[in-house]
Design an enzyme around this catalytic site. Structure first.
Site, short mmCIF file in Angstrom:
data_model
loop_
_atom_site.label_atom_id
_atom_site.label_comp_id
_atom_site.label_asym_id
_atom_site.label_seq_id
_atom_site.Cartn_x
_atom_site.Cartn_y
_atom_site.Cartn_z
N GLY A 56 -49.28 9.34 -15.08
CA GLY A 56 -48.54 8.71 -16.16
C GLY A 56 -47.14 9.29 -16.32
CG HIS A 57 -46.63 12.99 -16.64
ND1 HIS A 57 -46.47 12.71 -17.97
CD2 HIS A 57 -47.75 13.74 -16.53
CE1 HIS A 57 -47.47 13.28 -18.65
NE2 HIS A 57 -48.25 13.89 -17.80
CE LYS A 105 -46.63 18.46 -16.43
NZ LYS A 105 -47.42 18.48 -15.19
CG ASP A 110 -52.26 20.37 -16.38
OD1 ASP A 110 -53.17 19.69 -15.85
OD2 ASP A 110 -51.18 19.87 -16.77
CG HIS A 216 -49.84 14.77 -21.83
ND1 HIS A 216 -48.98 15.83 -21.85
CD2 HIS A 216 -50.43 14.78 -20.62
CE1 HIS A 216 -49.06 16.46 -20.68
NE2 HIS A 216 -49.93 15.85 -19.93
#
Lengths: 327, 327
Positions: A56-57, A105, A110, A216
């Site tokens: 999505g990034h 990140k 993560d 997000h």
């Protein structure tokens, strides 16, 4: 607007990763059975670099795989960390005798999954270390700061260092120097939409903006009335500079990053306003990047990143790359 | 969502052009008093190339000014042609002894204003000619076909030819060969919004898409039910191939272009679907570009462009460039 051009929301990440590999066969290869992109031509005798996270990034992270930057990028489910097994697979795919550096990140999922994979790799005798990016100064406590668009600068600096023959320890050290010199903050005007449910990631009023957004789909840390570009840029720039140590000889790289749906027309107005503000404060901008570097699908909004440079960082920033976005 | 990060809607184009120049001082310079971007370092002894049109298509056209592509780009008011006086100014700014070639998109305003400026330049003794791009096959009558994303390929081919020392006549000839080999068509899922009024450029239902869109916020030539990526790509690819002459040895460059707000996630799914479709038809894709090349501000949707190549066009397509978007 929740309409999307898709086939099956449950397969969107896999299809996207396949599409990226098919569109760039000279640069990218998908790892069979995993949503991992690696370089078509494996790096030898240099530190290998891995980044990634939830999807999505885009163009992060697969768009940054290539000569001068990353060796592998993991694409987890939308806004969800890839699992440790996938991270370990990526490590094994790109490892060299010089070792592997993970660029993580600062999100709990993560950090947990990438660290677990690093530990397993070490247990299996693979040289592996990591750095954690936390450039988002919207969060006060430095330990809780998220990694946002400034992460791209870390890819660039570490990628150049690895290319230049820095060993694992030196690559980690210069990446950490970069991280401590990178600060970002953003605003969001409109949410993004889940490919599955089609639901907006947050609700926002017609005359409001979210300030201090994440990447997000989450809302910002506060809601404010929508302001002009000049006022937004001034607020963010002041916020960032308050958290930075610098003097009148400091030089900076500036990134104006779209969260996805913000037209370049608006980003370039922001570039003008921010560059004028910084100039009026007597600060020197070494260079400036304007575009979609780290997005939240079709979120509307933008972040500013300031990266304080020294001679070593300038040299590394100028290192040539061959990735999807010019940097 | 009509919210924008702006200062003054009436000055948005000027501020944007200033921002582009300020963010890229080594590559771009704004012409005083005009919304024209030229190269910081003027080209000598080669044909000079000018493109442009209304604003709102960024990175077109200023993002394509630089070594290997354009010498000047005009930014008219949003979706409105620059006036002949501005075009003539651009011609005078970049003219060389080898002459100037204008790359015009086939819209009545652009064609009229650019041709008028070309005529005036000729009257003043400046070697000046033009080509007209009409890649949008959504319109049946070839004379009425608009110039859309395929225009970027024309910038690239003509820019490489000029760099390689083609004279004005030869540059025009190879640009026209490219134009006759470039066909595009797109779909729109959501409109864009005027920076002034904040009004949407068209109304569209929740389950609908506009097919055969232009790039000026106008609706498509027909409304259809929103379909899957695979079905959309199949429909467009078939439409394009019906209008092209090719055989089984033909090689193509493919461009998947976002109209502004379409996430790379969706574009890459479209890339996968289109590349598979073409492969299944036995066609060879030489290379593929996926991204925001020619936009309508924050319009949601995408266009596909097929560019049939020969050896000369392949060589020119591979010519290095230094512009804002990798191509």
């Amino acid at each position: 607007m929740n309409k999307k051009i898709l086939n099956n929301p449950e397969k969107v990440v896999e299809e996207m990763v396949e599409g990226m590999a098919m569109a760039n066969p000279n640069r990218l290869k998908k790892v069979n059975g995993f949503n991992i992109l690696i370089r078509s031509k494996k790096k030898q005798e240099r530190v290998a670099l891995i980044s990634g996270g939830g999807s999505g990034h885009e163009p992060a992270h697969g768009g940054y795989v290539g000569p001068g930057m990353l060796d592998a990028a993991l694409a987890g489910p939308v806004f969800t960390s890839p699992n440790p097994r996938s991270v370990l697979k990526a490590i094994k795919e790109v490892k060299t005798n010089e070792g592997v550096l993970l660029i993580i990140k600062n999100y709990s999922g993560d950090v947990m999954n990438f660290k677990m994979a690093a530990q397993k790799a070490q247990d299996e005798g693979i040289k592996c270390d990591y750095v954690i990016v936390n450039d988002d100064i919207a969060i006060n406590n430095p330990e809780d700061r998220r990694g946002i668009a400034g992460t791209i600068f870390v890819h660039k600096i570490a990628g150049a260092a690895a290319d230049a023959g820095y060993n694992l320890e030196e690559t980690k050290e210069v990446a950490n120097k970069a991280i401590s010199n990178i600060k970002s903050k953003g605003v969001a005007l409109a949410p993004c939409y889940s490919p599955g449910s089609g639901r907006p990631s947050f609700e926002i009023g017609e005359n409001e903006m979210e300030v201090g957004l994440g990447i997000h789909g989450e809302p910002g840390v506060e809601v404010q009335e929508l302001k002009s570009s000049r006022e937004i840029c001034k607020m963010i720039t002041n916020n960032i500079l308050e958290k930075m140590e610098y003097d009148k000889n400091s030089q900076f790289s500036l990134m104006i990053n779209s969260l996805g749906a913000t037209p370049l027309m608006e980003l370039n107005v922001m570039a003008k306003d921010t560059l004028e503000l910084l100039k009026n404060r007597g600060l020197t901008i070494y260079n400036c990047y304007v575009g979609n570097f780290m997005t939240s699908m079709e979120m509307k909004g933008a972040s500013l990143t300031l990266f304080k440079l020294d001679e070593e960082l300038k040299t590394l920033l100028n290192h040539p790359v061959d990735v999807s976005i010019k940097l």
